[in-house]
Scaffold this active site. Structure first.
Site, PDB file in Angstrom:
ATOM      1  N   CYS A  85     -11.186   2.922  -0.374  1.00 23.77           N
ATOM      2  CA  CYS A  85      -9.785   3.241  -0.061  1.00 23.77           C
ATOM      3  C   CYS A  85      -9.470   2.518   1.230  1.00 23.77           C
ATOM      4  O   CYS A  85     -10.251   2.586   2.193  1.00 23.77           O
ATOM      5  CB  CYS A  85      -9.607   4.746   0.121  1.00 23.77           C
ATOM      6  SG  CYS A  85      -7.981   5.187   0.775  1.00 23.77           S
ATOM      7  N   HIS A 135      -7.455   3.043   3.512  1.00 23.02           N
ATOM      8  CA  HIS A 135      -7.227   3.864   4.706  1.00 23.02           C
ATOM      9  C   HIS A 135      -8.530   4.162   5.454  1.00 23.02           C
ATOM     10  O   HIS A 135      -8.511   4.464   6.643  1.00 23.02           O
ATOM     11  CB  HIS A 135      -6.608   5.215   4.321  1.00 23.02           C
ATOM     12  CG  HIS A 135      -5.142   5.181   4.021  1.00 23.02           C
ATOM     13  ND1 HIS A 135      -4.620   4.554   2.923  1.00 23.02           N
ATOM     14  CD2 HIS A 135      -4.079   5.739   4.673  1.00 23.02           C
ATOM     15  CE1 HIS A 135      -3.309   4.712   2.902  1.00 23.02           C
ATOM     16  NE2 HIS A 135      -2.949   5.431   3.949  1.00 23.02           N
ATOM     17  N   CYS A 151      -4.281  -1.490  -2.083  1.00 27.13           N
ATOM     18  CA  CYS A 151      -4.461  -0.060  -2.322  1.00 27.13           C
ATOM     19  C   CYS A 151      -5.353   0.097  -3.550  1.00 27.13           C
ATOM     20  O   CYS A 151      -5.035  -0.436  -4.623  1.00 27.13           O
ATOM     21  CB  CYS A 151      -3.085   0.553  -2.580  1.00 27.13           C
ATOM     22  SG  CYS A 151      -3.111   2.290  -3.035  1.00 27.13           S
ATOM     23  N   ASP A 163       0.864  -1.190   0.000  1.00 28.18           N
ATOM     24  CA  ASP A 163       0.000   0.000   0.000  1.00 28.18           C
ATOM     25  C   ASP A 163       0.897   1.235   0.000  1.00 28.18           C
ATOM     26  O   ASP A 163       2.089   1.162   0.327  1.00 28.18           O
ATOM     27  CB  ASP A 163      -0.905   0.019   1.241  1.00 28.18           C
ATOM     28  CG  ASP A 163      -1.835   1.229   1.241  1.00 28.18           C
ATOM     29  OD1 ASP A 163      -2.432   1.523   0.186  1.00 28.18           O
ATOM     30  OD2 ASP A 163      -1.965   1.897   2.277  1.00 28.18           O
ATOM     31  N   SER A 164       0.293   2.373  -0.341  1.00 29.54           N
ATOM     32  CA  SER A 164       1.047   3.626  -0.288  1.00 29.54           C
ATOM     33  C   SER A 164       1.483   3.938   1.151  1.00 29.54           C
ATOM     34  O   SER A 164       2.455   4.655   1.352  1.00 29.54           O
ATOM     35  CB  SER A 164       0.173   4.770  -0.802  1.00 29.54           C
ATOM     36  OG  SER A 164      -0.992   4.871   0.000  1.00 29.54           O
TER      37      SER A 164
HETATM   38  N1  DGL Z   1      -4.921   3.069   0.648  1.00 25.66           N
HETATM   39  C1  DGL Z   1      -4.873   3.727  -0.616  1.00 25.66           C
HETATM   40  C2  DGL Z   1      -6.139   3.391  -1.431  1.00 25.66           C
HETATM   41  O1  DGL Z   1      -6.768   2.433  -1.140  1.00 25.66           O
HETATM   42  C3  DGL Z   1      -4.645   5.170  -0.368  1.00 25.66           C
HETATM   43  C4  DGL Z   1      -4.155   5.870  -1.522  1.00 25.66           C
HETATM   44  C5  DGL Z   1      -3.361   7.104  -1.227  1.00 25.66           C
HETATM   45  O2  DGL Z   1      -2.200   6.958  -0.852  1.00 25.66           O
HETATM   46  O3  DGL Z   1      -3.886   8.200  -1.453  1.00 25.66           O
HETATM   47  O4  DGL Z   1      -6.492   4.020  -2.364  1.00 25.66           O
END
Ligand code: DGL
Length: 275
Positions: A192, A194, A73, A10-11
């Site tokens: 997302c 997050h 992500c 993930d980011s």
């Molecule tokens: N967890 C990432 C997602 O599902 C976040 C993306 C981001 O870094 O903006 O899109």
């Protein structure tokens, strides 16, 4: 036998919500989590940059022995998955696999909405890609999908502000916009990884009776199913029940936050550089 963990990328911290659910369902495997915290968020970045960063992360996880990598992500799944699967994997190693996380939720959504009006909250990149609309239209053409980009939500999570009073403003604004666009929405997908960390705020501002859908459970079930259908892949994965963490940022903060998100105080991480 060399380690062959399941890679989860993930980011930043969001993929931990996916890791947590996968581990709960499939605790026997080894896992290697990679958070590109130094370059998060990805949500406002261009297609080219998200693709480039995601490919670097996938290559790193392959180099560490992963045969299977999950893009935990949505932004990376929406913007990089197809190109990596079609163009890069055949050149790197056609036996390895990279899976995204959008499909499992879009498959399940048909059984979750009664009104056939679904909302998706996600990063600007995921919303702009229209991936949710396209995937849902293929599987459930009777469902109307409305997307709402929430550019501030990932920074709130990455900066540990997800439970603060300041988060109320941003969550209320986006949920309000979404419901004004389509008051018939009865189900909201957290598109997302997050966003499950903002669940208290989301529940506070979503109208009563609207169902909030997090992806983790659907991704975990779909992975279990995938491994049952692909025994050659399943046999390549090592089963030592270990989890290791890699981050591109400084490890102390990563470990503190990851411990909170996963409810596990024994987390240790290694700092890596990508690129
Ligand atoms: N967890 C990432 C997602 O599902 C976040 C993306 C981001 O870094 O903006 O899109």
């Amino acid at each position: 036998m060399p380690m062959s963990p399941i890679g989860i990328f993930d980011s930043g911290y969001g993929g931990l919500t996916i890791l947590r659910q996968i581990k709960a369902l499939l605790p026997q495997y080894d896992y290697l989590y990679l958070g590109d915290n130094a370059r998060a968020p990805y949500g406002s970045r261009s297609f080219e940059v998200v693709y480039e960063f995601t490919l670097q992360a996938v290559r790193h996880l392959f180099d560490r022995g992963c045969h299977l990598v999950i893009l935990g992500c949505n932004t990376a799944s929406a913007k990089a998955l197809r190109t990596i699967q079609q163009n890069d994997l055949p050149k790197i190693d056609s036996e390895r696999r990279v899976l995204g996380i959008i499909r499992p939720t879009t498959e399940a959504i048909g059984g979750l909405t009664q009104s056939r009006h679904v909302g998706v909250v996600a990063t600007p990149g995921t919303i702009r890609s229209k991936t949710y609309e396209m995937e849902i239209a293929k599987l459930h053409p009777d469902i109307t999908v409305t997307g709402e980009a929430c550019p501030m939500w990932v920074p709130l999570v990455e900066n540990s502000e997800y439970d603060s009073p300041g988060a109320d403003y941003f969550v209320e604004k986006r949920i309000g916009n979404l419901m004004r666009h389509d008051p018939e929405i009865d189900t909201i997908i957290l598109g997302c990884t997050h966003y499950p960390l903002l669940i208290n705020k989301i529940l506070k501002f979503a109208p009563r009776g609207v169902r909030i859908v997090s992806q983790g459970e659907y991704v975990a079930n779909s992975l279990k199913d995938y491994l049952e259908r692909h025994p050659q892949m399943q046999q390549r994965l090592t089963q030592g029940s270990s989890t290791h963490f890699l981050t591109t940022e400084e490890v102390t903060t990563f470990c503190q936050n990851a411990s909170i998100f996963l409810g596990d105080s024994s987390i240790e991480a290694e700092r890596i550089t990508l690129g």
